[in-house]
Every structure is written in structure tokens, then in C-alpha cells.
Motif scaffolding. Structure first.
Motif, PDB file in Angstrom:
ATOM      1  N   LEU A 133       2.586   9.814  11.268  1.00  0.00           N
ATOM      2  CA  LEU A 133       2.565   8.374  11.042  1.00  0.00           C
ATOM      3  C   LEU A 133       1.831   7.739  12.215  1.00  0.00           C
ATOM      4  CD1 LEU A 133       3.618   5.887   9.399  1.00  0.00           C
ATOM      5  CD2 LEU A 133       5.560   5.856  10.973  1.00  0.00           C
ATOM      6  N   PRO A 145       5.496   4.111   1.901  1.00  0.00           N
ATOM      7  CA  PRO A 145       6.687   4.968   1.906  1.00  0.00           C
ATOM      8  C   PRO A 145       7.275   5.132   0.508  1.00  0.00           C
ATOM      9  CG  PRO A 145       7.260   2.775   2.653  1.00  0.00           C
ATOM     10  CD  PRO A 145       5.763   2.770   2.457  1.00  0.00           C
ATOM     11  N   THR A 179      -5.293   7.863   5.889  1.00  0.00           N
ATOM     12  CA  THR A 179      -5.152   6.923   4.784  1.00  0.00           C
ATOM     13  C   THR A 179      -4.072   5.916   5.163  1.00  0.00           C
ATOM     14  OG1 THR A 179      -3.406   8.117   3.624  1.00  0.00           O
ATOM     15  CG2 THR A 179      -5.679   8.731   3.099  1.00  0.00           C
ATOM     16  N   GLU A 180      -4.055   4.810   4.459  1.00  0.00           N
ATOM     17  CA  GLU A 180      -2.934   3.892   4.635  1.00  0.00           C
ATOM     18  C   GLU A 180      -1.661   4.559   4.124  1.00  0.00           C
ATOM     19  OE1 GLU A 180      -3.812  -0.482   4.058  1.00  0.00           O
ATOM     20  OE2 GLU A 180      -5.420   0.426   2.888  1.00  0.00           O
ATOM     21  N   TYR A 181      -0.533   4.093   4.637  1.00  0.00           N
ATOM     22  CA  TYR A 181       0.750   4.726   4.349  1.00  0.00           C
ATOM     23  C   TYR A 181       1.627   3.821   3.489  1.00  0.00           C
ATOM     24  CZ  TYR A 181       5.563   6.239   5.217  1.00  0.00           C
ATOM     25  OH  TYR A 181       6.860   6.624   5.070  1.00  0.00           O
ATOM     26  N   ALA A 198      -5.034   7.470  -2.824  1.00  0.00           N
ATOM     27  CA  ALA A 198      -5.083   7.143  -1.404  1.00  0.00           C
ATOM     28  C   ALA A 198      -6.336   6.352  -1.056  1.00  0.00           C
ATOM     29  CB  ALA A 198      -5.036   8.422  -0.578  1.00  0.00           C
ATOM     30  N   LYS A 218      -3.641  13.146   8.749  1.00  0.00           N
ATOM     31  CA  LYS A 218      -3.521  14.598   8.613  1.00  0.00           C
ATOM     32  C   LYS A 218      -4.500  15.261   9.555  1.00  0.00           C
ATOM     33  CE  LYS A 218      -4.898  16.805   4.898  1.00  0.00           C
ATOM     34  NZ  LYS A 218      -4.840  17.352   3.530  1.00  0.00           N
ATOM     35  N   VAL A 273       0.976   7.578   1.014  1.00  0.00           N
ATOM     36  CA  VAL A 273       1.166   8.547   2.084  1.00  0.00           C
ATOM     37  C   VAL A 273       0.405   9.815   1.750  1.00  0.00           C
ATOM     38  CG1 VAL A 273       3.289   9.396   1.005  1.00  0.00           C
ATOM     39  CG2 VAL A 273       2.841   9.901   3.381  1.00  0.00           C
ATOM     40  N   LEU A 279       5.364  13.087   9.871  1.00  0.00           N
ATOM     41  CA  LEU A 279       5.725  12.864   8.472  1.00  0.00           C
ATOM     42  C   LEU A 279       5.995  14.163   7.739  1.00  0.00           C
ATOM     43  CD1 LEU A 279       3.246  10.029   7.426  1.00  0.00           C
ATOM     44  CD2 LEU A 279       5.685   9.823   7.929  1.00  0.00           C
ATOM     45  N   HIS A 322       0.356   0.644   9.094  1.00  0.00           N
ATOM     46  CA  HIS A 322       0.785   2.034   9.205  1.00  0.00           C
ATOM     47  C   HIS A 322      -0.141   2.916   8.377  1.00  0.00           C
ATOM     48  CE1 HIS A 322       4.579  -0.011  10.384  1.00  0.00           C
ATOM     49  NE2 HIS A 322       4.615   0.993  11.249  1.00  0.00           N
ATOM     50  N   ILE A 323      -0.487   4.056   8.943  1.00  0.00           N
ATOM     51  CA  ILE A 323      -1.369   4.995   8.271  1.00  0.00           C
ATOM     52  C   ILE A 323      -0.786   6.394   8.363  1.00  0.00           C
ATOM     53  CG2 ILE A 323      -3.477   3.650   8.638  1.00  0.00           C
ATOM     54  CD1 ILE A 323      -4.084   5.424  11.059  1.00  0.00           C
ATOM     55  N   ALA A 324      -1.239   7.255   7.461  1.00  0.00           N
ATOM     56  CA  ALA A 324      -0.882   8.675   7.499  1.00  0.00           C
ATOM     57  C   ALA A 324      -2.103   9.446   7.972  1.00  0.00           C
ATOM     58  CB  ALA A 324      -0.456   9.157   6.113  1.00  0.00           C
TER      59      ALA A 324
END
Length: 534
Positions: free
Chosen positions: A31, A94, A90-92, A74, A43, A327, A21, A39-41
Motif C-alpha cells: 500500500l 479496498p 494502480t490506484e487502490y 485497474a 507491485k 487493488v 497488502l 492510496h495506491i497498490a
């Protein structure tokens, strides 16, 4: 989204990865996918960013993300904090950032700005009531989700009772958006976020930085003693922004007052102009198989490399079902040193080799230095004469204009990790001197052996067929420390391999292209800036 690279893991904390991402000051953002198909983000903190303060800051970010329960922030999914690689999920949701939307579409219509002001004020108020200050609100930290804006990047946020992780003489924030009391090294207060909200809406309304550009010292001086730039803004927007931008935090309007003043304009999600800003969002791969088919995941990458699976004990925290998530952008934790106004700033990582680029017109051939000749060692300095290799045909058309304060058409940088970290400087007011200084720096990164060059393009209407005036500097090694690289026009662009004759600073909009130069002399687009001569 970008495809996964060979060095990327297949999963983090048991969550399979589908794409990249982006990159931030502390690490890479991926992602991912939960077992239930959400879908999650994710890091992942950088391996070279694991000093005690960096880890403490990351742990505080996790604590803050866990603490905040708001549709405007988030929702926590999980984290791994015991052993490397440290990660946060976290959840994503867009959507473009506010900065991206303004860059593409220009200033936002007044009624939409007023609705955006109300929506962001509501989000900040909800977070403040939970005892958390954001402390780095800016256009790049606002995601325009389909159902309304989201605040992202709590890397330097701090809740009540959390220890401040800064040193004497150091402050957190982004020049142009940080409040005066923070610049003066006073303790940030909730009203500091209100000042940042003013700058964010001013940018949305005008398309320009709220306190101009140039060197950090100049931006901070205007923040402390100048007025926020509202030239051309709708009077209704300008009036409310001014109420939030008072120098004294006690004089700023409250967030509750902003909600009252913006309530008559209605909700943001139903605004047609807002929906155009969000645009049609591309579909996400539903699983790893679709990601492989679409080219985001290399074939055969469905299992994690040895040592990744179970390498750290995940601290899984259930996300509140009613919370709409956002995100997670890379945490750009800006720490600005006040001894000279420089920023201690972003991400690491080398530039991947990318073949198939379009070649520009070199001034010499062979990838050797005119002075020394011979082959170049892979890790050595590049030749003075560089070869432009760009990923799109739009490169030749890139121009900076004062009207938009950005460069168009957009060109995808070759090295996204460093491009996301790039800060540039050039005069932000019409300029009338025979010479000009241009500069760049990386916000957090301190790359070693990283060479850069600049290309200067005079106003388009001044370019002829024979002598275009488009000139390039020699490659320069990115300096150690925090000062960045400064070049002088025309002095640094008058040499036999510059490609043309350097024009005098005639009237019009000038474009500055920053290039990453590899050891073999191949040069790739990194970023763009410009200035106006009068």
C-alpha cells in the motif's frame, strides 16, 4: 494489511509505502501513497523472478493495465521498467475478494448472484471491446468493492497484437475455471472468459469449486467431460450458469445475452446482501505518520534505503480521472504443464521469525532429534518431534466441514507469502477406503530447505479424552521439481512421536492441517484442508 518488515523499502518509485497488502506469484504488493494523498497498490517484481520470460510477462501486464480503461479494472498510475526493482502501481480500492467473502459468509443469495453475474458480464464485455481477454477469471480475482465488483490480476491477460508468452504444451489459467479449449492447448478466445465466469458464479452460489477438488488431472478431466457443479443452486442461477458453461465456445451465451437476462434483477451496489459481504472497511492511514502510529511502518522509516530512490527511471502514466481503480493483487501467473497435469507454480521468501506464539503440546522436549540428539544447526533439518507454536487460540478449534468445504475458525498463517501460494489436495467426494493420500504444493514457489508436516484431526465427535486420534507426521523436506509433497494416512502418521494413536478412517469430516517446521522444530500453521469419510 500487514506491517512493513525490516527488509522492505520505505518507498518505491518515489511513492512512500504504508503497509504490505499481500504477495503473489511474481512479487510483493504494498500500500503506497501519491503526492496528492491517493492510496495506491504497488507491485514489485521479485528479485529472483527476473528471467527474460518473467520480465516480458511483467511488461505485458503493464501494457495491458495501461491499455484497459474501465471502471471494472485497474487504472494505471505508474510503472518502473528500466532497472530493478521493477514495479507497477494502480490506484487502490479496498474490499474482500469474492473467494474471501464466500469463505467467511458462505454461498451468496440467489438474487445477489444474478446481480453479480450481470456486473461481471458488463466488466468483461467492456474489456473485450478494448481487445483484451482476462484469461484467469476466478473468485480470487474479483474484488467486491463498495460500488461494485472489480476484475484484478491482468498478469496473464493478453490484448490483440501482443505476443503470447507460453511454451508448447503449456497453458495459462486456474484448474476448475479455465475453459476446455484452453486445456486442449487451443488459442483462448473471448468466450473462454465466459466459461470462467460460469465457474466463478457457480462457486459464489454453492461455495464449492465448480469442478470439484483433488488432483489437477482429475479437475481437468471433469472440466473436459463433466458437468459444472450446480447442486443446490437456485434454478435461475443454475440456468444462466449452464448457458455460459457449454464445452464448445460457440455454444456459450454471449456477454450481451447475460446482460439482457440479468437486467431485471437490478444493480448490485444497492443490494443489502452485497453490502454485508463488503462489510465495514477499516480506515487507511492518511500518511506515513499515521502508519507509524498504527504500527504499520517502523519508526524512522520515512526515507528510502540507499540505492532505492531513483534506482529505476519511472514510467509515469496519468490515470484517467473517470476510471475507478482496484487493488492490484499479486499476479498469480499459473502455467500448467500437460505432461502429467502438474502445475508450474508461486512466491518466494523465507518465513520471518515470530515470537510470542502459543505453544502446543510437544511429544518431546529440547528441539533435538530422538535419534541423534544435540543442538540443531540453523539451516539443518528439524527434529522429528515438533513443537506446535500457533498465533491464536482458535487453532485447536479448526475443523474442515463438507458443508462449507473450508476450515473454520480462520487462523492467520505465520508465513503469508507461502500460505497465499499453497494448494492442497484430498478426496473431494465421500471416501470409503482404509487409507488416504493428502497432498500440498506451492503454486509458483520452489523453496529450498523448507520443511513441512501435517496434522490429521478425526471427526470431532469421534475424539475421546484420552486418545484424541490427532496425529502428526514427521517433518518432510519440500521436494524439488513441481510434484509437491504427498503423505499417506495412516502409514506416515504411525510413529512414536505422532502424539496419539492413528484412528481408522471412520465416518465423518476429517481435517488436515499443514505446518511449516523451522530448523529448531517449531511448527507454525500454514493452511488447512479436509475430506469426508463414509
Amino acid at each position: 494489511m500487514e506491517p512493513l518488515r525490516p527488509e522492505d523499502p520505505s518507498d518505491i518509485g518515489g511513492y512512500p509505502l504504508l503497509a504490505r497488502l499481500g504477495a503473489g506469484g511474481m512479487g510483493q504488493v504494498y500500500l503506497g501513497l501519491t503526492g496528492g494523498g491517493r492510496h495506491i497498490a504497488l507491485k514489485v517484481i521479485r528479485e529472483d523472478f527476473e528471467g527474460p520470460q518473467a520480465l516480458a510477462r511483467f511488461r505485458r501486464e503493464v501494457q495491458t493495465a495501461e491499455r484497459v480503461r474501465s471502471r471494472s479494472a485497474a487504472a494505471m498510475v505508474g510503472a518502473g521498467l528500466d532497472t530493478p526493482p521493477y514495479w507497477l502501481a494502480t490506484e487502490y480500492v479496498p474490499g474482500p475478494t469474492l473467494r474471501q467473502a464466500v469463505t467467511v459468509h458462505g454461498p451468496i443469495p440467489p438474487d445477489t448472484c444474478l446481480r453479480l453475474l450481470g456486473a461481471l458480464a458488463a466488466g468483461l464485455l467492456e474489456i473485450h471491446r478494448q481487445g483484451v481477454q482476462h484469461r484467469d477469471l476466478k473468485p480470487g480475482n474479483v474484488i467486491l468493492a463498495p460500488d461494485g465488483p472489480r476484475l484484478i490480476d491482468f498478469g496473464i491477460a493478453r490484448g490483440e497484437g501482443q505476443t503470447q508468452i507460453t511454451q508448447t504444451g503449456v497453458w495459462n489459467g486456474t484448474p476448475g475455471y479455465v475453459a476446455p479449449e484452453v486445456v486442449r492447448e487451443q488459442e483462448p478466445v473471448p468466450a473462454s472468459d465466459v466459461f470462467s465466469l460460469a465457474g466463478t458464479i457457480a462457486y459464489a452460489a454453492t461455495g464449492r469449486p465448480p469442478f470439484g477438488g483433488g488432483r489437477i488431472e482429475a479437475i481437468l478431466h471433469r472440466t473436459l467431460s463433466g458437468d459444472i457443479d450446480l447442486d443446490g443452486a437456485d434454478p435461475r442461477v443454475a440456468e444462466l450458469v449452464a448457458l455460459c458453461a457449454a464445452k464448445d465456445p460457440a455454444d456459450r451465451a454471449s456477454l450481451e445475452r447475460m446482460l439482457q437476462l440479468t437486467a431485471p434483477y437490478g444493480t448490485l451496489a444497492a443490494d443489502p446482501a452485497y453490502r454485508r459481504l463488503v462489510g465495514v472497511l477499516p480506515p487507511l492511514p492518511a500518511d506515513v505518520r499515521e502508519a507509524v502510529t498504527s504500527g504499520l511502518v517502523p519508526p524512522g522509516r520515512t526515507q528510502a534505503p540507499a540505492g532505492m530512490r531513483g534506482g529505476s527511471r519511472a514510467v509515469i502514466i496519468a490515470a484517467a480521472a473517470a476510471v475507478v481503480a482496484v487493488v492490484l493483487a499479486g499476479s498469480l501467473t499459473a502455467r500448467y504443464l500437460m505432461d502429467g497435469g502438474d502445475a508450474a507454480e508461486n512466491p518466494s521468501g523465507g518465513s520471518p521469525e515470530q515470537g510470542g506464539g502459543r505453544s502446543g503440546t510437544p511429544a518431546a522436549k529440547g528441539g533435538t532429534s530422538p535419534a541423534t540428539g544435540g543442538a540443531r544447526s540453523p539451516g539443518g533439518p528439524p527434529p522429528d518431534v515438533i513443537l506446535l507454536k500457533e498465533p491464536t487460540d482458535e487453532f485447536d478449534e479448526v475443523r474442515w466441514t463438507k458443508a462449507n468445504f473450508n476450515c473454520q475458525p480462520a487462523v492467520r498463517p505465520d508465513d503469508m507469502r507461502y500460505a497465499n501460494d499453497l494448494q492442497t489436495s484430498a478426496p473431494r467426494q465421500p471416501y470409503a477406503a482404509p487409507t488416504v493420500d493428502i497432498g500440498m504444493r506451492f503454486k509458483y514457489a520452489r523453496p529450498s530447505g523448507y520443511y513441512l508436516a501435517a496434522e490429521i484431526r478425526p471427526p470431532a465427535e469421534q475424539q475421546g479424552n484420552g486418545v484424541t486420534g490427532v496425529v502428526r507426521s514427521k517433518p518432510h523436506l519440500y521436494p524439488k521439481g513441481e510434484s509437491g509433497l504427498t503423505l499417506h494416512y495412516p502409514a506416515d502418521f504411525k510413529w512414536e512421536g505422532s502424539g496419539s494413536e492413528a484412528y481408522p478412517l471412520m465416518k465423518g469430516d476429517w481435517t488436515v492441517i499443514w505446518l511449516h517446521v523451522r530448523a529448531n522444530g517449531d511448527a507454525y500453521y500454514l493452511g488447512c484442508d479436509g475430506f469426508t469419510a463414509r
